[in-house]
Design a protein around this motif. Sequence first.
Motif, PDB file in Angstrom:
ATOM      1  N   ASP A 157      30.936  64.130 -17.510  1.00  0.00           N
ATOM      2  CA  ASP A 157      30.168  65.081 -16.703  1.00  0.00           C
ATOM      3  C   ASP A 157      30.413  64.900 -15.212  1.00  0.00           C
ATOM      4  O   ASP A 157      29.859  64.021 -14.559  1.00  0.00           O
ATOM      5  N   ILE A 158      31.241  65.805 -14.690  1.00  0.00           N
ATOM      6  CA  ILE A 158      31.617  65.735 -13.285  1.00  0.00           C
ATOM      7  C   ILE A 158      30.622  66.525 -12.432  1.00  0.00           C
ATOM      8  O   ILE A 158      30.634  66.458 -11.217  1.00  0.00           O
ATOM      9  N   VAL A 159      29.741  67.254 -13.097  1.00  0.00           N
ATOM     10  CA  VAL A 159      28.694  68.005 -12.401  1.00  0.00           C
ATOM     11  C   VAL A 159      27.397  67.179 -12.430  1.00  0.00           C
ATOM     12  O   VAL A 159      26.808  66.866 -11.404  1.00  0.00           O
ATOM     13  N   ALA A 160      26.960  66.824 -13.645  1.00  0.00           N
ATOM     14  CA  ALA A 160      25.730  66.056 -13.867  1.00  0.00           C
ATOM     15  C   ALA A 160      24.502  66.738 -13.273  1.00  0.00           C
ATOM     16  O   ALA A 160      23.702  66.110 -12.575  1.00  0.00           O
ATOM     17  N   SER A 161      24.360  68.021 -13.537  1.00  0.00           N
ATOM     18  CA  SER A 161      23.124  68.723 -13.188  1.00  0.00           C
ATOM     19  C   SER A 161      22.205  68.613 -14.402  1.00  0.00           C
ATOM     20  O   SER A 161      22.647  68.185 -15.476  1.00  0.00           O
ATOM     21  N   ARG A 162      20.951  68.997 -14.260  1.00  0.00           N
ATOM     22  CA  ARG A 162      20.027  68.912 -15.398  1.00  0.00           C
ATOM     23  C   ARG A 162      20.591  69.653 -16.620  1.00  0.00           C
ATOM     24  O   ARG A 162      20.588  69.125 -17.726  1.00  0.00           O
ATOM     25  N   ASP A 163      21.142  70.865 -16.406  1.00  0.00           N
ATOM     26  CA  ASP A 163      21.676  71.665 -17.519  1.00  0.00           C
ATOM     27  C   ASP A 163      22.841  70.997 -18.219  1.00  0.00           C
ATOM     28  O   ASP A 163      22.879  70.905 -19.439  1.00  0.00           O
ATOM     29  N   THR A 164      23.832  70.543 -17.416  1.00  0.00           N
ATOM     30  CA  THR A 164      25.025  69.978 -18.043  1.00  0.00           C
ATOM     31  C   THR A 164      24.686  68.671 -18.749  1.00  0.00           C
ATOM     32  O   THR A 164      25.218  68.381 -19.813  1.00  0.00           O
ATOM     33  N   LEU A 165      23.766  67.885 -18.181  1.00  0.00           N
ATOM     34  CA  LEU A 165      23.379  66.618 -18.824  1.00  0.00           C
ATOM     35  C   LEU A 165      22.700  66.879 -20.157  1.00  0.00           C
ATOM     36  O   LEU A 165      22.996  66.222 -21.158  1.00  0.00           O
ATOM     37  N   ASP A 166      21.787  67.852 -20.185  1.00  0.00           N
ATOM     38  CA  ASP A 166      21.081  68.166 -21.433  1.00  0.00           C
ATOM     39  C   ASP A 166      22.047  68.655 -22.503  1.00  0.00           C
ATOM     40  O   ASP A 166      22.005  68.205 -23.644  1.00  0.00           O
ATOM     41  N   VAL A 167      22.932  69.576 -22.121  1.00  0.00           N
ATOM     42  CA  VAL A 167      23.889  70.118 -23.092  1.00  0.00           C
ATOM     43  C   VAL A 167      24.868  69.030 -23.527  1.00  0.00           C
ATOM     44  O   VAL A 167      25.173  68.880 -24.711  1.00  0.00           O
ATOM     45  N   GLY A 168      25.331  68.228 -22.584  1.00  0.00           N
ATOM     46  CA  GLY A 168      26.275  67.144 -22.878  1.00  0.00           C
ATOM     47  C   GLY A 168      25.673  66.154 -23.847  1.00  0.00           C
ATOM     48  O   GLY A 168      26.314  65.746 -24.818  1.00  0.00           O
ATOM     49  N   PHE A 169      24.426  65.781 -23.607  1.00  0.00           N
ATOM     50  CA  PHE A 169      23.784  64.800 -24.477  1.00  0.00           C
ATOM     51  C   PHE A 169      23.565  65.376 -25.873  1.00  0.00           C
ATOM     52  O   PHE A 169      23.832  64.718 -26.881  1.00  0.00           O
ATOM     53  N   ALA A 170      23.113  66.623 -25.924  1.00  0.00           N
ATOM     54  CA  ALA A 170      22.856  67.267 -27.218  1.00  0.00           C
ATOM     55  C   ALA A 170      24.145  67.449 -28.023  1.00  0.00           C
ATOM     56  O   ALA A 170      24.100  67.588 -29.246  1.00  0.00           O
ATOM     57  N   SER A 171      25.295  67.445 -27.345  1.00  0.00           N
ATOM     58  CA  SER A 171      26.570  67.685 -28.034  1.00  0.00           C
ATOM     59  C   SER A 171      27.245  66.407 -28.503  1.00  0.00           C
ATOM     60  O   SER A 171      28.278  66.472 -29.183  1.00  0.00           O
TER      61      SER A 171
END
Length: 338
Positions: free
Chosen positions: A238-252
């Motif tokens: 995660d090169i962005v690490a915003s709330r959205d990308t972190l949540d989606v990244g973790f869920a995936s």
Amino acid sequence: MHRYSEPLQIDEVNLPKPKGEEVIIKVGAAGVCHSDIHFMHGEWQKTLPVKLPLTVGHETAGYVEEVGESVKGLAKGDVVAVFGGWGCGVCINCKGGDEQLCMHARWPGLSQFDGGYAEYMHIPSYRFLIRANGMDPKMLAPLTDAGLTPYRAVKKIRRMLNPGSYTLLFGVGGLGCYAIQYLKLMSPTNVIAVVRNEGKARLAREMGADHVINSKTEDVISAIRKITENRGVDVSLDIVASRDTLDVGFASLGKKGTLVLVGLMGETLNVPIMQSVINEHKVIGSLWGNYNELAEVIALARKQKLKTPINQFNLMEVNKATETLANGKIDGRAILVP
Ligand SMILES: [Zn+2]
Ligand SMILES: [Zn+2]
């Protein structure tokens, strides 16, 4: 930078005379980084307190202009990349080779040392320069951060990436373009890039992504399930690490999946305990890169194995460059050329 959240100003300042180990370089190019935008808006006043005015810029390459009397191995006109993770040189992290993790870090353009948004830059020691004669400073400057940071992150995870594995990548900007290339050069993994517009989707494919998901038009989690046949990804980089990308990244993440934090957009990570324990998830951070890793990145670029999409601005257009980046309108890396 005279005040936070105000346009940068072009000032005439005196050029110091280098003493001892010091070097003055003539800036060939300076990369414009999202970190500069956070910093200029005063978001990091607590973690990186500085006295203003200060010259921004931590991604610089150029030519040796003048050297102090004890500088070795550098002469006027040499092309150099500036390693920006300036440390004390003697603490346990510096001695271990990870000078960017020094407890007494003094990063140019982000601490009390002036950075590369300038015609000349004062380097406190030749230890922070890598000679790269024959290379163009415009290609070299982005390597010192945009190229270096994902390199360190990919080195940390490449042993986890077997054939048939999946790596999810958020952020196909300056750093993300390199990240895709390293993943493909250094591992057999399948890269799934998540982007927010068609321009970035094209760029991601050009860099070598195997799958591209447009989060504006597709549901990211179900697209990932489909691609990985419900297995989930092995790594979310995660090169962005915003709330959205972190949540989606973790869920995936699949079983034993690893979340790698490189971006700094968000503030906290919400980790569901049950899911992390039963799936043996890992979270690791990765900061910038060390001197040797920068030398490796430059060696890779010398073999012409790295593509660097560049958007060039004149130094006088610095505020236009930072604004364009802040608005997400740069494909690749923006550089300032004096
Ligand atoms: Zn940066
Ligand atoms: Zn140190």
